[in-house]
Write an enzyme that holds these catalytic residues in place. Structure first.
Site, PDB file in Angstrom:
ATOM      1  N   PHE A 151       0.836  -1.199   0.000  1.00 65.31           N
ATOM      2  CA  PHE A 151       0.000   0.000   0.000  1.00 65.31           C
ATOM      3  C   PHE A 151       0.875   1.254   0.000  1.00 65.31           C
ATOM      4  O   PHE A 151       0.492   2.282  -0.563  1.00 65.31           O
ATOM      5  CB  PHE A 151      -0.934  -0.004   1.205  1.00 65.31           C
ATOM      6  CG  PHE A 151      -1.973   1.078   1.158  1.00 65.31           C
ATOM      7  CD1 PHE A 151      -2.891   1.136   0.127  1.00 65.31           C
ATOM      8  CD2 PHE A 151      -2.032   2.053   2.138  1.00 65.31           C
ATOM      9  CE1 PHE A 151      -3.843   2.143   0.053  1.00 65.31           C
ATOM     10  CE2 PHE A 151      -2.984   3.067   2.096  1.00 65.31           C
ATOM     11  CZ  PHE A 151      -3.891   3.109   1.046  1.00 65.31           C
ATOM     12  N   TYR A 152       2.053   1.183   0.631  1.00 67.62           N
ATOM     13  CA  TYR A 152       3.000   2.302   0.578  1.00 67.62           C
ATOM     14  C   TYR A 152       3.309   2.663  -0.870  1.00 67.62           C
ATOM     15  O   TYR A 152       3.219   3.828  -1.272  1.00 67.62           O
ATOM     16  CB  TYR A 152       4.280   1.927   1.324  1.00 67.62           C
ATOM     17  CG  TYR A 152       5.437   2.860   1.066  1.00 67.62           C
ATOM     18  CD1 TYR A 152       5.415   4.183   1.489  1.00 67.62           C
ATOM     19  CD2 TYR A 152       6.576   2.410   0.391  1.00 67.62           C
ATOM     20  CE1 TYR A 152       6.478   5.036   1.247  1.00 67.62           C
ATOM     21  CE2 TYR A 152       7.643   3.250   0.149  1.00 67.62           C
ATOM     22  CZ  TYR A 152       7.590   4.561   0.578  1.00 67.62           C
ATOM     23  OH  TYR A 152       8.646   5.406   0.331  1.00 67.62           O
ATOM     24  N   ALA A 153       3.684   1.663  -1.666  1.00 69.01           N
ATOM     25  CA  ALA A 153       3.996   1.911  -3.071  1.00 69.01           C
ATOM     26  C   ALA A 153       2.775   2.446  -3.821  1.00 69.01           C
ATOM     27  O   ALA A 153       2.894   3.337  -4.671  1.00 69.01           O
ATOM     28  CB  ALA A 153       4.506   0.630  -3.721  1.00 69.01           C
ATOM     29  N   THR A 155       0.356   4.289  -2.629  1.00 69.48           N
ATOM     30  CA  THR A 155       0.109   5.697  -2.319  1.00 69.48           C
ATOM     31  C   THR A 155       1.099   6.603  -3.040  1.00 69.48           C
ATOM     32  O   THR A 155       0.741   7.700  -3.480  1.00 69.48           O
ATOM     33  CB  THR A 155       0.192   5.966  -0.806  1.00 69.48           C
ATOM     34  OG1 THR A 155       1.500   5.638  -0.312  1.00 69.48           O
ATOM     35  CG2 THR A 155      -0.859   5.188  -0.051  1.00 69.48           C
TER      36      THR A 155
END
Length: 339
Positions: A151-153, A155
């Protein structure tokens, strides 16, 4: 020049702000001082920046639109460098909502304010994580980056897409730069180098994921700062479109928007990295081999060709020198900062 830099109490933001101040620029810093890791380390970074009369800091969250807009209006910046974010690939598995707020809502607030003030150049920190498990190496900016593994990537890629739309609609010159495994003095405690040095120094085990078979394109912090500041002077436009043979410029045909990798193009195996840490610390590590964690990628490998074409240089610092500098910093500050 006047710069507005978010994340100035963070690892990369601190170094960028300090270099700008050393070069005689004015810097308005903005940071939320979240407790993701040792707030004392963040406070120490800000304290070091406050030694410069040309530095002013606002401590608030990106989601606080009133505070953020007021800080930008007061700074009246020529360039905005957006480095603040909820970082950490693995933490995004535990607390994805933090990434939603900071990396999406906060970044959208930055875009809106940049539109209102008419900034000359907006710069946004993205990540090599957007490439996911790309099989095409080295990673080029034009490669597909729409299959994020965390999910970091997701965002960060979403931030890039939002920024492109604003560059097209409102003609905001925008550069999104993708970092590759940045390391060095004043780094975050959740980063592998910090963990390894602390554990080896304390005679504790180090955890090596992926059975040590992964590789990373490590980028020393001073090299990254060089690249960010070089790029800050190259606001995307048709006047600086790159036509060099073999280099694909990502300058958009729809607006003044460009994506640039910041990495040296010299990936290193994880076990070779551990060897370098052992050599710098001066004793062997107690190695605990573990399987790859969910969300990890087997390798990162930057193509630095576009960066070199635009700026005339790329990251070059060797791993021994970079790790050695971190170990020296850690030894000087670990007790003082209760690291």
């Amino acid at each position: 020049m006047r710069y507005f830099v978010t994340g100035t109490a963070g690892f990369i933001g601190f170094h960028v702000a300090r270099r700008l101040l050393q070069e005689g620029h004015e810097v308005a810093g903005f940071d939320g001082m979240t407790p993701y890791y040792n707030v004392g380390l963040k406070e120490a970074r800000h304290a070091a920046l406050k030694q410069f009369p040309a530095f002013k800091a606002t401590e608030s969250m990106l989601e606080d639109t009133v505070s953020l807009e007021q800080a930008v209006m007061n700074a009246d910046p020529d360039v905005m460098i957006h480095l603040a974010a909820q970082a950490g690939v693995r933490y995004s598995l535990d607390n994805p909502k933090a990434y939603l707020g900071s990396n999406l809502v906060g970044s959208w607030n930055i875009l809106e304010i940049a539109r209102k003030v008419g900034v000359k150049h907006l710069m946004l920190a993205s990540t090599s994580s957007v490439y996911g498990a790309n099989d095409d190496i080295p990673f080029e900016e034009g490669h597909r980056a729409d299959e994020p593994l965390t999910f970091y990537a997701a965002t960060k890629k979403s931030m890039e897409l939002m920024a492109h739309s604003y560059a097209h609609l409102y003609k905001i010159p925008t550069t999104a730069f993708r970092f590759f495994t940045v390391y060095g003095p004043w780094g975050r405690p959740d980063m592998a180098l910090f963990k390894f040095v602390k554990a080896i120094s304390d005679d504790q085990e180090i955890e090596i994921y992926g059975e040590g078979k992964m590789s990373r394109d490590f980028t020393y912090i001073d090299d990254l700062v060089d690249s960010v500041i070089d790029l800050s002077n190259i606001a995307p436009s048709e006047d600086n479109r790159v036509y060099e043979e073999g280099v694909q410029d990502t300058l958009s045909r729809q607006g003044p928007f460009r994506v640039v990798n910041i990495g040296g193009g010299t990936p290193l195996g994880l076990l070779d990295f551990v060897d370098a840490v052992e050599n710098a610390v001066g004793k062997p590590a107690k190695r605990k081999m573990l399987p790859m964690q969910m969300g990890d990628v087997p390798r990162t490998f930057a193509s630095p060709d576009l960066l070199a074409a635009l700026t005339g240089r790329k990251p070059e610092t060797g791993i021994a020198a970079g790790v050695g500098a971190f170990v020296e910093w850690y030894r000087d500050h670990s007790r003082e900062l209760a690291l």
